[in-house]
Design a protein around this motif. Structure first.
Motif, PDB file in Angstrom:
ATOM      1  N   GLY A 241      88.210  31.840  57.674  1.00 33.08           N
ATOM      2  CA  GLY A 241      86.820  31.381  57.503  1.00 33.08           C
ATOM      3  C   GLY A 241      85.845  32.186  58.350  1.00 33.08           C
ATOM      4  N   ASN A 242      86.359  33.162  59.076  1.00 38.82           N
ATOM      5  CA  ASN A 242      85.501  33.999  59.925  1.00 38.82           C
ATOM      6  C   ASN A 242      85.072  35.236  59.110  1.00 38.82           C
ATOM      7  OD1 ASN A 242      84.515  35.921  61.718  1.00 38.82           O
ATOM      8  ND2 ASN A 242      85.786  35.153  63.416  1.00 38.82           N
ATOM      9  N   HIS A 243      83.843  35.200  58.583  1.00 36.74           N
ATOM     10  CA  HIS A 243      83.414  36.260  57.661  1.00 36.74           C
ATOM     11  C   HIS A 243      83.372  37.629  58.325  1.00 36.74           C
ATOM     12  CE1 HIS A 243      82.825  33.440  54.513  1.00 36.74           C
ATOM     13  NE2 HIS A 243      81.960  32.709  55.221  1.00 36.74           N
ATOM     14  N   GLY A 244      83.003  37.633  59.604  1.00 34.57           N
ATOM     15  CA  GLY A 244      82.959  38.901  60.333  1.00 34.57           C
ATOM     16  C   GLY A 244      84.344  39.536  60.398  1.00 34.57           C
ATOM     17  N   GLU A 245      85.336  38.706  60.723  1.00 36.13           N
ATOM     18  CA  GLU A 245      86.715  39.196  60.834  1.00 36.13           C
ATOM     19  C   GLU A 245      87.249  39.619  59.456  1.00 36.13           C
ATOM     20  OE1 GLU A 245      88.843  39.737  63.504  1.00 36.13           O
ATOM     21  OE2 GLU A 245      86.910  39.590  64.537  1.00 36.13           O
ATOM     22  N   ARG A 250      88.821  43.905  55.825  1.00 30.29           N
ATOM     23  CA  ARG A 250      88.679  44.588  54.534  1.00 30.29           C
ATOM     24  C   ARG A 250      88.280  46.049  54.715  1.00 30.29           C
ATOM     25  NH1 ARG A 250      85.864  39.782  50.875  1.00 30.29           N
ATOM     26  NH2 ARG A 250      87.846  38.851  50.268  1.00 30.29           N
ATOM     27  N   GLU A 251      87.373  46.253  55.668  1.00 32.38           N
ATOM     28  CA  GLU A 251      86.947  47.629  55.967  1.00 32.38           C
ATOM     29  C   GLU A 251      88.150  48.463  56.405  1.00 32.38           C
ATOM     30  OE1 GLU A 251      83.802  48.951  55.854  1.00 32.38           O
ATOM     31  OE2 GLU A 251      84.579  50.880  56.592  1.00 32.38           O
TER      32      GLU A 251
END
Ligand code: ADE
Length: 258
Positions: A241-245, A250-251
């Motif tokens: 649920g941590n969008h930054g992580e 993904r990057e």
């Protein structure tokens, strides 16, 4: 609206694909149109012949000029701005940049007047030389993404009379292998272009973020349910649920074309 007129002897091989899934939806939404011209209708003599033996001898039959020119000219009589594409192993290797340019009506910007892409002109392997025109004002300055008409000529048999190239704008190869005809290349070109037209894919951003859309990026791995399939688990970060992580993961897991 992007329009394709496919000149072929085998309409029945192409139609099912173009009447299925996304290609069908594109036509239903009025974003694309697919038309067929039966090359046989322009054949010569009682047998409507479209091919003949090569001068100088050799195996196989070659597509003749007359049926091809007459078929193309019948389409151009209604739309003189239509551009002619010839799938051939002697063409430019098709890639996402070309698909993107074509979906914006700007394929001509990647080709010179001799039908050769700039990078290729300076490269080792020049394709066949012949006078091939490209880049009409309508195409190169079109800001309307889909306001284009492409005629795809699907050769069959062992080859074609070289003079056919004089009526071709773009020679496109699907790769360094030889197929029996231009029908599969035509479908691949059409599919890869039409899916990029805004409104064709369900999620407006799908075409934007996925593989190849940003230069040479390959899309990151994706997972759906179940979490655990035969012991193969979804990376936990994707459930965090941590969008930054998630973005960081993904990057890190996006690749590049070799
Ligand atoms: N026709 C036959 N082989 C082909 C290829 N590799 N690409 C495009 N058209 C073709």
């Amino acid at each position: 609206m992007i329009k394709f007129t496919i000149i072929t002897l085998f309409q029945e091989a192409l139609e099912p694909y173009l009447k299925t899934s996304m290609m069908w939806k594109a036509t239903e939404k009025g974003l694309a149109e697919f038309n067929f011209v039966n090359l046989r209708d322009f054949g010569l003599g009682p047998h409507k012949s479209v091919d003949d033996t090569p001068y100088g001898g050799g195996d196989g039959m070659l597509l003749r000029c007359e049926p091809v020119f007459n078929a193309i000219e019948s389409v151009k009589a209604k739309d003189p701005t239509a551009k002619v594409i010839l799938p051939t192993p002697a063409g430019e290797i098709w890639n996402q940049e070309m698909a993107r340019a074509m979906s914006r009506g700007q394929l001509g910007t990647l080709f010179s007047r001799d039908g050769v892409a700039p990078a290729r002109r300076h490269g080792r392997s020049a394709p066949h030389t012949s006078v091939v025109t490209s880049g009409s004002p309508r195409e190169e300055h079109s800001q309307l993404p889909c306001d284009m008409h492409y005629i795809i000529l699907c050769p069959h048999y062992e080859g074609y009379d070289e003079r056919i190239l004089s009526i071709v704008d773009y020679k496109i190869s699907l790769g360094k292998y030889v197929l029996t005809g231009g029908e599969l290349p035509a479908l691949i070109i059409i599919d890869s272009v039409v899916r990029l037209i805004p409104g064709v894919l369900g999620g407006e951003t799908s075409a934007e973020i996925e593989s190849f859309s940003d230069g040479d990026n390959i899309e990151y791995p994706q997972y759906t349910k179940p979490y655990d399939f035969r012991g193969m688990k979804v990376p936990d970060v994707l459930l965090s649920g941590n969008h930054g992580e998630v973005d960081k993961w993904r990057e890190e897991h996006s690749g590049h074309v070799l």
